[in-house]
Design a protein around this motif. Structure first.
Motif, PDB file in Angstrom:
ATOM      1  N   TYR A 100     -12.885  19.626  -8.716  1.00  0.00           N
ATOM      2  CA  TYR A 100     -11.673  19.783  -9.527  1.00  0.00           C
ATOM      3  C   TYR A 100     -11.683  21.115 -10.276  1.00  0.00           C
ATOM      4  CZ  TYR A 100      -7.850  18.575 -12.707  1.00  0.00           C
ATOM      5  OH  TYR A 100      -6.662  18.562 -13.409  1.00  0.00           O
ATOM      6  N   ARG A 101     -12.846  21.470 -10.817  1.00  0.00           N
ATOM      7  CA  ARG A 101     -12.969  22.747 -11.512  1.00  0.00           C
ATOM      8  C   ARG A 101     -12.749  23.916 -10.546  1.00  0.00           C
ATOM      9  NH1 ARG A 101     -15.327  23.885 -16.360  1.00  0.00           N
ATOM     10  NH2 ARG A 101     -15.760  22.140 -17.745  1.00  0.00           N
ATOM     11  N   PHE A 102     -13.269  23.785  -9.340  1.00  0.00           N
ATOM     12  CA  PHE A 102     -13.083  24.817  -8.316  1.00  0.00           C
ATOM     13  C   PHE A 102     -11.600  24.948  -7.974  1.00  0.00           C
ATOM     14  CE2 PHE A 102     -12.827  26.070  -3.805  1.00  0.00           C
ATOM     15  CZ  PHE A 102     -13.525  27.277  -3.862  1.00  0.00           C
ATOM     16  N   TYR A 103     -10.947  23.820  -7.759  1.00  0.00           N
ATOM     17  CA  TYR A 103      -9.525  23.795  -7.412  1.00  0.00           C
ATOM     18  C   TYR A 103      -8.681  24.420  -8.510  1.00  0.00           C
ATOM     19  CZ  TYR A 103      -4.900  21.689  -6.484  1.00  0.00           C
ATOM     20  OH  TYR A 103      -3.562  21.480  -6.265  1.00  0.00           O
ATOM     21  N   ARG A 104      -9.027  24.142  -9.760  1.00  0.00           N
ATOM     22  CA  ARG A 104      -8.249  24.605 -10.904  1.00  0.00           C
ATOM     23  C   ARG A 104      -8.579  26.028 -11.344  1.00  0.00           C
ATOM     24  NH1 ARG A 104      -3.780  22.265 -13.735  1.00  0.00           N
ATOM     25  NH2 ARG A 104      -3.464  20.239 -12.773  1.00  0.00           N
ATOM     26  N   ASN A 105      -9.548  26.644 -10.711  1.00  0.00           N
ATOM     27  CA  ASN A 105      -9.864  28.034 -11.029  1.00  0.00           C
ATOM     28  C   ASN A 105      -8.692  28.922 -10.615  1.00  0.00           C
ATOM     29  OD1 ASN A 105     -10.947  30.825 -10.151  1.00  0.00           O
ATOM     30  ND2 ASN A 105     -12.592  30.009 -11.427  1.00  0.00           N
ATOM     31  N   PRO A 106      -8.182  29.786 -11.493  1.00  0.00           N
ATOM     32  CA  PRO A 106      -7.011  30.617 -11.160  1.00  0.00           C
ATOM     33  C   PRO A 106      -7.186  31.450  -9.887  1.00  0.00           C
ATOM     34  CG  PRO A 106      -7.439  30.709 -13.505  1.00  0.00           C
ATOM     35  CD  PRO A 106      -8.598  29.968 -12.896  1.00  0.00           C
ATOM     36  N   PHE A 107      -8.388  31.977  -9.664  1.00  0.00           N
ATOM     37  CA  PHE A 107      -8.630  32.774  -8.459  1.00  0.00           C
ATOM     38  C   PHE A 107      -8.451  31.911  -7.209  1.00  0.00           C
ATOM     39  CE2 PHE A 107     -11.580  34.068  -5.069  1.00  0.00           C
ATOM     40  CZ  PHE A 107     -11.055  35.322  -4.780  1.00  0.00           C
ATOM     41  N   VAL A 108      -8.952  30.692  -7.264  1.00  0.00           N
ATOM     42  CA  VAL A 108      -8.843  29.779  -6.126  1.00  0.00           C
ATOM     43  C   VAL A 108      -7.398  29.332  -5.934  1.00  0.00           C
ATOM     44  CG1 VAL A 108      -9.525  27.530  -5.200  1.00  0.00           C
ATOM     45  CG2 VAL A 108     -11.220  28.982  -6.351  1.00  0.00           C
ATOM     46  N   MET A 109      -6.768  28.905  -7.030  1.00  0.00           N
ATOM     47  CA  MET A 109      -5.410  28.358  -6.941  1.00  0.00           C
ATOM     48  C   MET A 109      -4.383  29.395  -6.492  1.00  0.00           C
ATOM     49  SD  MET A 109      -3.270  26.178  -9.778  1.00  0.00           S
ATOM     50  CE  MET A 109      -4.399  24.801  -9.670  1.00  0.00           C
ATOM     51  N   PHE A 110      -4.452  30.590  -7.079  1.00  0.00           N
ATOM     52  CA  PHE A 110      -3.429  31.599  -6.795  1.00  0.00           C
ATOM     53  C   PHE A 110      -3.873  32.648  -5.784  1.00  0.00           C
ATOM     54  CE2 PHE A 110      -2.908  30.272 -11.306  1.00  0.00           C
ATOM     55  CZ  PHE A 110      -1.793  29.477 -11.108  1.00  0.00           C
ATOM     56  N   TRP A 142       2.374  29.996  -8.361  1.00  0.00           N
ATOM     57  CA  TRP A 142       2.460  30.140  -9.814  1.00  0.00           C
ATOM     58  C   TRP A 142       3.729  29.475 -10.359  1.00  0.00           C
ATOM     59  CZ3 TRP A 142       0.351  30.909 -14.325  1.00  0.00           C
ATOM     60  CH2 TRP A 142       1.142  31.282 -15.419  1.00  0.00           C
ATOM     61  N   LEU A 143       4.860  29.717  -9.705  1.00  0.00           N
ATOM     62  CA  LEU A 143       6.118  29.125 -10.161  1.00  0.00           C
ATOM     63  C   LEU A 143       6.046  27.604 -10.146  1.00  0.00           C
ATOM     64  CD1 LEU A 143       8.706  31.445  -8.369  1.00  0.00           C
ATOM     65  CD2 LEU A 143       8.344  31.254 -10.838  1.00  0.00           C
ATOM     66  N   PHE A 144       5.510  27.052  -9.063  1.00  0.00           N
ATOM     67  CA  PHE A 144       5.406  25.599  -8.956  1.00  0.00           C
ATOM     68  C   PHE A 144       4.453  25.061 -10.022  1.00  0.00           C
ATOM     69  CE2 PHE A 144       3.831  21.605  -7.173  1.00  0.00           C
ATOM     70  CZ  PHE A 144       5.032  20.995  -6.819  1.00  0.00           C
ATOM     71  N   TYR A 145       3.352  25.770 -10.224  1.00  0.00           N
ATOM     72  CA  TYR A 145       2.351  25.337 -11.198  1.00  0.00           C
ATOM     73  C   TYR A 145       2.893  25.361 -12.619  1.00  0.00           C
ATOM     74  CZ  TYR A 145      -1.831  25.723 -14.166  1.00  0.00           C
ATOM     75  OH  TYR A 145      -2.765  25.555 -15.157  1.00  0.00           O
ATOM     76  N   VAL A 146       3.443  26.500 -13.033  1.00  0.00           N
ATOM     77  CA  VAL A 146       3.820  26.689 -14.429  1.00  0.00           C
ATOM     78  C   VAL A 146       5.003  25.806 -14.834  1.00  0.00           C
ATOM     79  CG1 VAL A 146       5.481  28.577 -14.126  1.00  0.00           C
ATOM     80  CG2 VAL A 146       4.070  28.479 -16.192  1.00  0.00           C
ATOM     81  N   GLN A 147       5.825  25.405 -13.864  1.00  0.00           N
ATOM     82  CA  GLN A 147       7.003  24.628 -14.240  1.00  0.00           C
ATOM     83  C   GLN A 147       6.725  23.140 -14.375  1.00  0.00           C
ATOM     84  OE1 GLN A 147      10.252  26.758 -11.733  1.00  0.00           O
ATOM     85  NE2 GLN A 147      10.795  26.739 -13.876  1.00  0.00           N
ATOM     86  N   ILE A 185       9.958  27.916 -21.654  1.00  0.00           N
ATOM     87  CA  ILE A 185       8.831  28.835 -21.676  1.00  0.00           C
ATOM     88  C   ILE A 185       9.297  30.211 -21.218  1.00  0.00           C
ATOM     89  CG2 ILE A 185       7.011  27.112 -21.367  1.00  0.00           C
ATOM     90  CD1 ILE A 185       7.016  27.695 -18.403  1.00  0.00           C
ATOM     91  N   SER A 186       8.689  31.231 -21.771  1.00  0.00           N
ATOM     92  CA  SER A 186       9.012  32.603 -21.393  1.00  0.00           C
ATOM     93  C   SER A 186       7.896  33.150 -20.510  1.00  0.00           C
ATOM     94  CB  SER A 186       9.157  33.471 -22.648  1.00  0.00           C
ATOM     95  OG  SER A 186       7.904  33.590 -23.307  1.00  0.00           O
ATOM     96  N   LEU A 187       8.079  34.367 -20.041  1.00  0.00           N
ATOM     97  CA  LEU A 187       7.061  34.994 -19.206  1.00  0.00           C
ATOM     98  C   LEU A 187       5.740  35.111 -19.973  1.00  0.00           C
ATOM     99  CD1 LEU A 187       6.809  36.177 -16.370  1.00  0.00           C
ATOM    100  CD2 LEU A 187       7.343  38.417 -17.336  1.00  0.00           C
ATOM    101  N   ALA A 188       5.836  35.423 -21.278  1.00  0.00           N
ATOM    102  CA  ALA A 188       4.631  35.580 -22.097  1.00  0.00           C
ATOM    103  C   ALA A 188       3.976  34.240 -22.402  1.00  0.00           C
ATOM    104  CB  ALA A 188       4.975  36.309 -23.393  1.00  0.00           C
ATOM    105  N   THR A 189       4.773  33.273 -22.856  1.00  0.00           N
ATOM    106  CA  THR A 189       4.198  31.988 -23.250  1.00  0.00           C
ATOM    107  C   THR A 189       3.702  31.186 -22.054  1.00  0.00           C
ATOM    108  OG1 THR A 189       6.376  30.907 -23.213  1.00  0.00           O
ATOM    109  CG2 THR A 189       5.642  31.846 -25.316  1.00  0.00           C
ATOM    110  N   SER A 190       4.226  31.494 -20.856  1.00  0.00           N
ATOM    111  CA  SER A 190       3.804  30.742 -19.668  1.00  0.00           C
ATOM    112  C   SER A 190       2.344  31.003 -19.322  1.00  0.00           C
ATOM    113  CB  SER A 190       4.689  31.086 -18.472  1.00  0.00           C
ATOM    114  OG  SER A 190       4.495  32.435 -18.060  1.00  0.00           O
ATOM    115  N   LEU A 191       1.807  32.139 -19.769  1.00  0.00           N
ATOM    116  CA  LEU A 191       0.421  32.472 -19.463  1.00  0.00           C
ATOM    117  C   LEU A 191      -0.553  31.485 -20.117  1.00  0.00           C
ATOM    118  CD1 LEU A 191       0.563  36.369 -19.822  1.00  0.00           C
ATOM    119  CD2 LEU A 191       0.636  35.010 -17.721  1.00  0.00           C
ATOM    120  N   LYS A 192      -0.091  30.800 -21.170  1.00  0.00           N
ATOM    121  CA  LYS A 192      -0.940  29.805 -21.821  1.00  0.00           C
ATOM    122  C   LYS A 192      -1.289  28.658 -20.879  1.00  0.00           C
ATOM    123  CE  LYS A 192       0.970  30.561 -26.479  1.00  0.00           C
ATOM    124  NZ  LYS A 192       1.709  29.920 -27.609  1.00  0.00           N
ATOM    125  N   SER A 193      -0.433  28.433 -19.894  1.00  0.00           N
ATOM    126  CA  SER A 193      -0.656  27.306 -18.990  1.00  0.00           C
ATOM    127  C   SER A 193      -1.917  27.465 -18.162  1.00  0.00           C
ATOM    128  CB  SER A 193       0.548  27.118 -18.061  1.00  0.00           C
ATOM    129  OG  SER A 193       0.639  28.199 -17.150  1.00  0.00           O
TER     130      SER A 193
END
Length: 344
Positions: free
Chosen positions: A143-153, A220-225, A298-306
Motif C-alpha cells: 500500500y505504501r509503495f502504491y501510494r508513493n507519488p513517484f509510483v502513482m504518477f 493526478w486529476l482523478f486522484y485529487v478530485q 480546491i485550488s491548484l495550490a491547495t490541491s498539493l496538500k492531497s
C-alpha cells in the motif's frame, strides 16, 4: 447542504448534448493535438529540448481528448449512442483506453464512489486507518509503495495505459472483449506505421513524452478530485449517491487555460451528480445551480496538500497521512503507560 433531493432535477436541463458544440470541440481538440505532434517531430531535427515545448502543450490536448472519450463512455457527448461508441473507440485509440472496458469500470466507480463496502473497481486504492493497522506487513508495504507519488504518477500511467488496458477483465462479455481486441489492433497498426515512416526513435521521443506527461496529469486529476481532506466515505447502509457526488467529489478551480485543457473536469461534483452532462456544460450547470457552489473547493495550490493524504480516518471523517497515524499511535501508547494502575 439543502435541497439535496432536488439537485438532480435542477441540473437536468444541462444533460442534453449539443451536436454543434460537440463537433466544434472535436475540431478544437484533435486538430491542435495533431499539429503540435507534427511540430514536435519536426523540432527534433534541431533539439529535443525545443521539441519539448509542443510536446508539453500536446500532452494537455491529449488530456482534453481523454475527456471527450470519457464523455462518450457516459453516452453524453452525442445524442446517438452509436455516434458516442464510434467516436469513443477512436479517442480510445489515441488515449490507449478500450471503450467498453473502461466504460464498465468507470460506471462502477460512479455507482460506488465513497462507499467503503464497495471499493476496488475504477477507483484509487484506499485503506482506512483501522484496515491499515490490522493489515499484515506485506500488505502495508504494498500500500505504501502504491501510494508513493513517484509510483502513482510515474509508474502508474505505464502500468494502467500500456499494460492493464491491453487485457480484458474477468467475466467481460463478448462485445467488450472484441472492442478491446479491436482497440489493441488499431494501436499496434498505427505504432508500426509511424515507427516505419518516422523512425522508431523519433516516434518514441515524441509520443512517449506526450504519453508520460498526459498520463501523469490524468491520474493526478482523478486522484485529487476524490482525495481531499474532508472527502466523503460511508459504509453501504449510510452511503447516499447525492452526498457522495457533491461532498466526495471536489470542485477543482483551475486557471482558465488549464480548465480548457482538462475539459472542465474540475467541476467534478457536477459530473458525479449527473454523468449525462457533457463536459462543455459542466461550468454552466455549476454557475446556475446555487447549492453546487457550496461544495468542497480546491485550488491548484491547495490541491498539493492531497499528496500527504494516505488513509481514511472513519472516526474523524477525513484523510490523514502515515505520519499522523504514527503520531496518534504514539500518543495512545503514552496515554496508556501514564495511566495509574488499578490497586489490587
Amino acid at each position: 447542504m439543502s435541497n439535496l433531493k432536488t439537485l438532480k432535477k435542477e441540473i437536468a436541463p444541462y444533460e442534453k448534448s449539443t451536436t454543434k458544440e460537440s463537433i466544434w470541440q472535436i475540431i478544437n481538440t484533435v486538430g491542435p493535438f495533431l499539429i503540435l505532434w507534427i511540430l514536435a517531430y519536426q523540432s527534433l531535427a534541431i533539439s529535443y529540448w525545443l521539441a519539448l515545448v509542443p510536446i508539453i502543450i500536446a500532452a494537455g490536448f491529449l488530456t482534453r481528448i481523454f475527456i471527450i472519450f470519457h464523455d462518450c463512455t457516459h453516452f453524453s457527448f452525442f445524442k446517438s449512442r452509436r455516434a458516442n461508441r464510434i467516436l469513443g473507440t477512436m479517442m480510445g485509440v489515441l488515449t490507449l483506453f478500450p471503450f467498453d472496458q473502461w466504460g464498465h469500470d468507470h460506471a462502477v466507480h460512479h455507482a460506488t464512489s465513497g462507499n467503503l463496502d464497495k471499493r476496488g473497481t475504477g477507483d484509487i486504492w484506499t485503506l482506512t486507518v483501522k484496515e491499515y493497522k490490522e493489515a499484515p506487513l506485506k500488505l502495508r508495504l504494498a500500500y505504501r509503495f502504491y501510494r508513493n507519488p513517484f509510483v502513482m504518477f510515474g509508474l502508474g500511467p505505464i502500468y494502467v495505459f500500456l499494460l492493464k488496458n491491453r487485457f480484458n477483465r474477468k467475466n467481460a462479455r463478448k462485445k467488450e472483449r472484441n472492442n478491446t481486441y479491436l482497440t489493441n489492433l488499431i494501436i499496434a497498426a498505427l505504432v508500426a506505421i509511424l515507427c516505419v515512416t518516422l523512425g522508431w526513435q523519433s516516434f518514441l521521443l515524441v509520443q512517449g513524452s506526450i504519453f508520460m506527461i498526459s498520463g501523469s496529469i490524468g491520474i493526478w486529476l482523478f486522484y485529487v478530485q476524490h482525495t481531499f481532506e474532508d472527502s466523503y466515505f460511508e459504509v453501504n447502509s449510510e452511503w447516499e449517491y447525492v452526498l457522495a457526488a457533491v461532498e466526495g467529489s471536489s470542485f477543482y478551480k483551475l486557471p482558465k487555460f488549464m480548465q480548457f485543457l482538462t475539459g472542465n473536469i474540475g467541476y467534478h461534483h457536477v459530473h458525479h451528480l449527473s454523468p449525462r452532462v457533457p463536459n462543455y456544460k459542466l461550468e454552466k450547470a455549476h454557475n446556475n445551480t446555487e447549492p453546487l457552489q457550496n461544495v468542497p473547493t480546491i485550488s491548484l495550490a491547495t490541491s498539493l496538500k492531497s499528496l500527504r493524504f494516505r488513509l481514511w480516518d472513519e472516526d474523524a471523517k477525513n484523510f490523514v497521512s502515515f505520519r499522523e497515524v504514527k503520531s496518534l499511535a504514539r500518543k495512545a501508547i503514552t496515554t496508556r503507560s501514564t495511566q495509574p494502575k488499578p490497586e489490587l
